[in-house]
Design a protein around this motif. Structure first.
Motif, PDB file in Angstrom:
ATOM      1  N   VAL A  70     107.618  32.728  52.929  1.00 22.10           N
ATOM      2  CA  VAL A  70     106.983  34.033  52.702  1.00 22.10           C
ATOM      3  C   VAL A  70     107.543  35.065  53.667  1.00 22.10           C
ATOM      4  CG1 VAL A  70     104.824  35.319  52.847  1.00 22.10           C
ATOM      5  CG2 VAL A  70     104.874  33.101  51.707  1.00 22.10           C
ATOM      6  N   ALA A  71     107.698  34.658  54.949  1.00 24.22           N
ATOM      7  CA  ALA A  71     108.238  35.584  55.949  1.00 24.22           C
ATOM      8  C   ALA A  71     109.641  36.035  55.570  1.00 24.22           C
ATOM      9  CB  ALA A  71     108.239  34.915  57.327  1.00 24.22           C
ATOM     10  N   MET A  72     110.464  35.092  55.123  1.00 24.57           N
ATOM     11  CA  MET A  72     111.823  35.452  54.713  1.00 24.57           C
ATOM     12  C   MET A  72     111.804  36.349  53.480  1.00 24.57           C
ATOM     13  SD  MET A  72     114.243  32.137  55.402  1.00 24.57           S
ATOM     14  CE  MET A  72     113.277  30.991  54.430  1.00 24.57           C
ATOM     15  N   ALA A  73     110.937  36.037  52.528  1.00 21.34           N
ATOM     16  CA  ALA A  73     110.838  36.861  51.326  1.00 21.34           C
ATOM     17  C   ALA A  73     110.381  38.271  51.676  1.00 21.34           C
ATOM     18  CB  ALA A  73     109.874  36.225  50.332  1.00 21.34           C
ATOM     19  N   LEU A  74     109.428  38.385  52.603  1.00 27.11           N
ATOM     20  CA  LEU A  74     108.942  39.692  53.013  1.00 27.11           C
ATOM     21  C   LEU A  74     110.046  40.511  53.665  1.00 27.11           C
ATOM     22  CD1 LEU A  74     106.705  41.750  53.461  1.00 27.11           C
ATOM     23  CD2 LEU A  74     106.079  40.527  55.560  1.00 27.11           C
ATOM     24  N   VAL A  75     110.827  39.865  54.530  1.00 28.75           N
ATOM     25  CA  VAL A  75     111.929  40.573  55.186  1.00 28.75           C
ATOM     26  C   VAL A  75     112.940  41.060  54.146  1.00 28.75           C
ATOM     27  CG1 VAL A  75     113.910  40.300  56.725  1.00 28.75           C
ATOM     28  CG2 VAL A  75     111.664  39.413  57.397  1.00 28.75           C
ATOM     29  N   ARG A  76     113.246  40.199  53.172  1.00 24.88           N
ATOM     30  CA  ARG A  76     114.188  40.620  52.130  1.00 24.88           C
ATOM     31  C   ARG A  76     113.653  41.790  51.334  1.00 24.88           C
ATOM     32  NH1 ARG A  76     114.875  34.901  51.587  1.00 24.88           N
ATOM     33  NH2 ARG A  76     113.424  34.851  49.827  1.00 24.88           N
ATOM     34  N   MET A  77     112.357  41.755  51.020  1.00 24.24           N
ATOM     35  CA  MET A  77     111.767  42.860  50.264  1.00 24.24           C
ATOM     36  C   MET A  77     111.711  44.142  51.100  1.00 24.24           C
ATOM     37  SD  MET A  77     111.335  41.751  47.259  1.00 24.24           S
ATOM     38  CE  MET A  77     112.800  40.775  47.616  1.00 24.24           C
TER      39      MET A  77
END
Length: 841
Positions: free
Chosen positions: A661-668
Motif C-alpha cells: 500500500v505504501a509503495m502504491a501510494l507513493v506511485r500515485m
C-alpha cells in the motif's frame, strides 16, 4: 613583465582645450549610431560592449578560457593593424599603434525584484530591504584613424577638404575604411553595439551611473561627489577642506581613485584564479576599472627587448654594486628577463603588448588604508593630489594621462584579468533563489515550462541535514503560490512531504495553500484515487485496476484473475456517475455487477488503512486534486510509510500488504500529481526524493519523459544524488541546486552537472559552519565565529555568563546550475519573516 615609466603630470602643461573641458562632467560631444562617439577634443571612436561570461564561477577550466578568449583575440588582432617596416623600433612606430580603452563598471544598486506577480514583488522588496545587487558592464573603445578622402576617389577627397575647412573637423566618411576593419574585429569576437543609455551610464560611473553633471570636490587622497548645488553648499558650510566632521549630506558620496602600479605575479597561467586581478578588485567594491593603452605587435616588443637587454643588465649590476639590490634579487630579475625573452622568442605564437598602459581604479567611499584593505595581487596606490585629474583620465574618450606610472604589459595580463567576468545564472524573473556570492546578481527560477524547449523540466535539489534544503523548498513553493498561469488562475502546485511528523501546515495555510494530511480520513479520502486525477475515464480505470492488483488485498497467489471483473465493475460505476474507485465498486456490487468475494476484502482493508483510503476513495464529496488552483501541501503526518528494503529479491512477493500500500501510494503521489497538473503549467515538489525513488522509480521515469509535454515541472529534494542517478534519471535533470552536503554526494553532483573541483570548491561544499574554538572550561565565555567558506547557514555564537546567544549572519549557499549549463555560488535569500515562519513550523 611590466616595464614602468615614471612621469609627473603638471596641470599647467595641459593644453587649453583640455583645461576647458576638464571637470565638465563628460568628454562626449556627440553620440552617433552604431556605437560611434565624437569626443569633445575631436576624432572618432568606435565603442562596443564586451559580452560578460562567468570567469570566477566557470564550471570548468575550459569554460573559463572560453570566457577570456574573445578579449584576448580583439587585443591581439588590433596589433595586426599596425604596419611593420624594416626597422622595428618602438619610438619610430609608436604613432601607428592602436589606442584602446577598457572601462569596466560595477555599480551597486538597491534590489529591484523581478517576481511572479505584483504581490510577490512587494513581498520581496519589503521583506529584503538593504539587499545589494550590482550592474556590471564592460565597454571597449578604439580610436579610429582617418584616411584623407577615404577610398572614394579624388572628388570625394576635395569634398573632404571643404568639409574640414567649414566645420574644423575630419569628415566622418574619412574614417570608413578603418571603421570597417575595426568593426570586423569586434564582430568576430561577438562584441555588441551598446545603446546610448549604456554609454551614458558608464560615462557617469562616478555618480553611480545616474548622470555626469555633478559637483566634484577633490581632497588629497579622495574626492567628493555632490548630486546638486544644495548638497555642495552643505559641505561648504561645514568646512569643505575637512570632511571628517561633515554631517550626513543627502545626495553626496565619496570616491577613492587609485592606480595599479604593478602585480604580485609576472608570468602566470590565465587558468590560475590569481591571474584574475580585476575580479578581485570588483570583489573589493571597486566601482570602475579603467585600462588605457596602445597595442604593439609582438615582433616589435621582441626587437625592443633585444635592444634594451644590455642596458637592463647594466642597471641591475649598478644597483647591486651600490647596495640597492642584493644577489637574490639580482638573480630573480635576470631570470625574469630570460622568461620575458623566451615568451616573445616565437613571434608567431607570442601575444601582443599593451604599451604605455594606465590602469586606474575607483572605489566607493574614503579608503584610508588602500594597500591593507584592497586586493592581494595588485600593487594599489592612491593618486595623491591628483584625484580630480585621475578621475578625468578614467572617463571614456578622455585625452588626459595623469597616472604617474605607466606599464608595458602582455595582453594576456589584461585579457586574463577577469574584467569581462560576470556570474549570471537562472531566469529573467520568477521565484527569487538568491544573490550570487561573487557578483551580487539576483537569481530567479521561472515556472514557465516553455523555456525548457527540448529539455526535460526535472530539477535536482541536493543538501544534507542542516543545509537549509527543506526551508528552501517551502520558500520557493510559497513564492510560486503568488504566480498565475496562462489561464489567469493561481499556479497549481503540489508539495509532497513524506517525512513522518513533518509539518509546514501553518505557514502554507497562512499563504493561502490547501493542506492535506494523510493521517486524517476527512482530508485524504481519495486524494490520490486514479479515477479522480486521471485525464480520461479509461486511463483512470486501468490505473485503478493495476493498483489494486499490485496491492493484492485478497492475499491471492494469482491476483491477476480479478483484473477483468474489476475493470467491468469500475466501468459500470463510472457510467453511473461515480468519480472514485470505492464508490464505483460499491454501486457495482449493489447492482450485482461484481462478486462480494472480490470487493469485500477491498472495503475491509480500506476500513483499517488510512493510506489505502487515499488511493481508494469513497466519499462523493472528496475534491479532486486536479481541480484545485493554487498550492496543495500533502503531508503524511503521523503515518509511517512502511517501505520495503529495495535490495531484497522478489520485492512484491515478500512485501507485506501495508508495504505494498505504501509503495502504491507513493506511485500515485508521483503519477497523480503529474496528471493533476497536466496542461496547467504546474509544479510538483517531492521532498525526501529517496522515498519516491524506492517505490515509484518507474513512475518517475514516465514523469521524466512526459513532464515537458504536459507542462509540469518536477523538483526533487534529496540528501544524495546517487539514488537519482541509479534510478536512471540522470539524463533528464537539466538544472539543479547543490547545497551543503557530504563529500561523496558532492562528487556525484559535480559529475552530474559537469563541475570541476577547482579553487577549493569541494571543500567549501562540505565545510562545517563554525570554526573550532578552544574553550578551557564549560563556564568560560567564548565567541564562535562562523566559517564563511562553508555552504551552511551561518550564525555567530557567543556564550556570556553561561548563556549562549546565536545571531544569524548569512543564509545558506548553493551552487546554482541553470538550463544553459552556467553555474554560480549563490546565497539563498528568504524574507526573514517568511524564514522564521518556516523554521518555526
Amino acid at each position: 613583465m611590466a616595464q614602468k615609466s615614471e612621469q609627473k603630470f603638471q596641470w599647467a602643461d595641459a593644453p587649453d582645450r583640455v583645461k576647458r573641458i576638464a571637470g565638465s562632467g563628460s568628454h562626449i560631444r556627440t553620440l552617433l549610431p552604431n556605437g560611434l562617439v565624437i569626443p569633445r577634443t575631436g576624432g572618432l571612436y568606435i565603442t562596443r560592449k564586451v559580452p560578460l561570461q562567468p570567469v570566477e564561477n566557470a564550471k570548468t577550466i575550459m569554460d573559463k578560457m572560453e570566457a577570456l578568449q574573445p578579449l584576448f583575440d580583439v587585443l591581439d588582432e588590433l596589433s595586426a593593424l599596425v604596419p611593420i617596416g624594416g626597422i622595428k623600433s618602438r619610438n619610430m612606430m609608436r604613432k601607428n599603434y592602436r589606442r584602446y580603452e577598457l572601462l569596466g563598471v560595477n555599480i551597486p544598486k538597491a534590489f529591484s525584484p523581478q517576481g511572479v506577480s505584483l504581490d510577490h514583488k512587494t513581498l520581496l522588496k519589503e521583506g529584503l530591504p538593504g539587499v545589494r545587487t550590482d550592474r556590471r558592464m564592460l565597454l571597449m573603445s578604439v580610436k579610429l584613424k582617418d584616411t584623407f578622402g577615404g577610398d572614394r576617389g579624388w572628388r570625394k577627397a576635395v569634398e573632404s577638404v571643404v568639409e574640414s575647412m567649414l566645420y574644423a573637423e575630419i569628415p566622418l566618411a574619412d574614417f570608413d575604411p578603418d571603421l570597417e576593419r575595426v568593426e570586423s574585429i569586434f564582430a568576430g569576437a561577438g562584441f555588441q553595439v551598446p545603446t546610448a543609455e549604456e554609454i551614458k551610464f558608464a560615462d557617469a560611473f562616478f555618480n553611480h551611473g545616474s548622470h555626469a553633471n555633478v559637483v566634484r570636490l577633490p581632497h588629497s587622497k579622495h574626492m567628493h561627489i555632490f548630486d546638486g548645488e544644495d548638497s555642495a553648499l552643505m559641505a561648504e558650510r561645514a568646512g569643505k577642506e575637512d570632511c571628517k566632521n561633515w554631517p550626513d549630506i543627502p545626495g553626496h558620496h565619496a570616491l577613492t581613485v587609485s592606480s595599479v602600479n604593478g602585480f604580485d605575479f609576472d608570468f602566470i597561467n590565465p587558468e590560475d584564479s590569481g591571474a584574475q586581478w580585476v575580479t578581485e578588485l570588483f570583489r573589493d567594491d571597486a566601482i570602475a576599472v579603467s585600462i588605457k593603452g596602445a597595442i604593439e605587435p609582438a615582433e616589435v616588443t621582441r626587437a625592443e627587448l633585444r635592444r634594451r637587454r644590455s642596458q637592463y643588465i647594466a642597471d641591475i649590476e649598478e644597483r647591486v654594486a651600490s647596495g640597492k639590490m642584493n644577489k637574490a634579487d639580482q638573480e630573480s630579475h635576470l631570470q625574469l628577463l630570460e622568461d620575458v625573452e623566451h615568451a616573445y622568442s616565437d613571434t608567431k605564437n607570442a601575444s601582443a603588448t599593451s604599451v604605455d598602459t594606465s590602469i586606474l581604479v575607483a572605489f566607493d567611499g574614503v579608503v584610508e588604508q588602500l594597500k591593507a584593505n584592497k586586493s592581494a595581487v595588485t600593487d594599489l596606490r592612491t593618486v595623491d593630489d591628483l584625484q580630480a585629474e585621475a578621475l578625468e583620465e578614467m572617463l571614456p574618450y578622455s585625452p588626459l594621462v595623469v597616472n604617474p606610472l605607466l606599464q608595458d604589459l602582455p595582453v594576456q595580463t589584461i585579457a586574463g584579468s577577469g574584467i569581462q567576468g560576470l556570474c549570471q545564472v537562472g531566469d529573467s524573473s520568477g521565484a527569487l533563489v538568491g544573490i550570487t556570492e561573487s557578483d551580487n546578481q539576483a537569481v530567479y527560477e521561472t515556472h514557465e515550462v516553455k523555456i525548457y524547449k527540448n529539455k526535460e523540466p526535472l530539477i535536482a535539489n541536493i543538501g544534507n541535514t542542516g543545509s537549509g534544503k527543506s526551508t528552501f523548498m517551502v520558500a520557493k513553493s510559497l513564492q510560486f503560490n503568488m504566480a498565475y498561469n496562462r489561464a489567469g488562475k493561481r499556479l497549481p502546485q503540489v508539495v509532497i512531504d513524506p517525512k513522518m511528523n513533518s509539518d509546514f501546515s501553518e505557514v502554507y495555510e497562512y499563504f493561502g495553500g490547501q493542506v492535506v494530511s494523510l493521517d486524517t480520513l476527512l482530508s485524504n479520502d481519495g486524494i490520490f484515487d486514479p479515477l479522480r486525477f486521471a485525464q480520461t475515464d479509461e486511463a483512470g480505470i486501468a490505473l485503478a485496476v493495476s493498483t489494486l492488483i499490485s496491492i493484492n488485498p485478497w492475499g491471492s497467489e494469482n491476483p491477476v484473475q480479478y483484473e477483468a471483473p474489476l475493470r467491468e465493475a469500475l466501468m459500470y460505476g463510472v457510467r453511473a456517475g461515480e468519480k472514485c474507485t470505492g464508490a464505483a465498486l460499491e454501486i457495482a456490487s449493489h447492482h450485482g455487477r461484481i462478486h462480494q468475494a472480490i470487493v469485500g476484502p477491498i472495503f475491509e482493508y480500506r476500513s483499517t488503512s488510512v493510506m489505502f483510503q487515499a488511493i481508494v476513495g469513497l466519499s462523493p464529496h472528496g475534491e479532486a486534486l486536479r481541480f484545485h488552483d493554487g498550492l496543495t501541501y500533502i503531508r503524511t503526518g503521523n503515518q509511517y510509510l512502511d517501505l520495503p528494503d529495495p535490495s531484497q529479491k522478489d520485492l512484491m512477493k515478500t512485501a507485506t500488504i501495508e508495504q505494498k500500500v505504501a509503495m502504491a501510494l507513493v506511485r500515485m503521489m508521483v503519477f497523480g500529481s503529474l496528471m493533476a497538473l497536466a496542461g496547467r503549467e504546474g509544479k510538483v515538489h517531492l521532498d525526501e526524493a529517496w522515498v519516491f525513488l524506492i517505490a515509484g522509480q518507474q513512475e518517475l521515469q514516465i514523469v521524466a519523459r512526459t513532464a515537458r509535454s504536459m507542462e509540469v515541472t518536477f523538483d526533487m529534494y534529496s540528501q544524495t544524488l546517487a539514488d537519482v542517478v541509479k534510478a536512471g534519471l540522470k539524463q533528464y535533470i537539466t538544472r539543479g541546486y547543490i547545497l551543503s552536503t557530504g563529500e561523496d554526494e558532492a562528487k556525484v553532483a559535480f559529475d552530474l552537472f559537469g563541475i570541476e573541483d577547482k579553487d577549493g570548491l569541494l571543500s567549501r561544499v562540505t565545510a562545517k559552519a563554525e570554526k573550532p574554538v578552544n574553550v578551557v572550561s564549560a563556564e568560560e565565555d567564548y565567541d564562535k565565529p562562523p566559517n564563511y567558506e562553508s555552504f551552511k547557514p551561518l550564525f555567530l555564537e557567543r556564550r556570556r555568563k553561561g548563556v549562549v546567544h546565536r545571531k544569524f549572519v548569512r543564509g545558506p549557499l548553493a551552487i546554482v546550475v541553470d538550463l544553459s549549463g552556467k553555474m554560480a555560488i549563490t546565497e539563498i535569500k528568504i524574507p526573514p519573516a517568511m524564514a522564521n515562519m518556516i523554521v518555526g513550523s
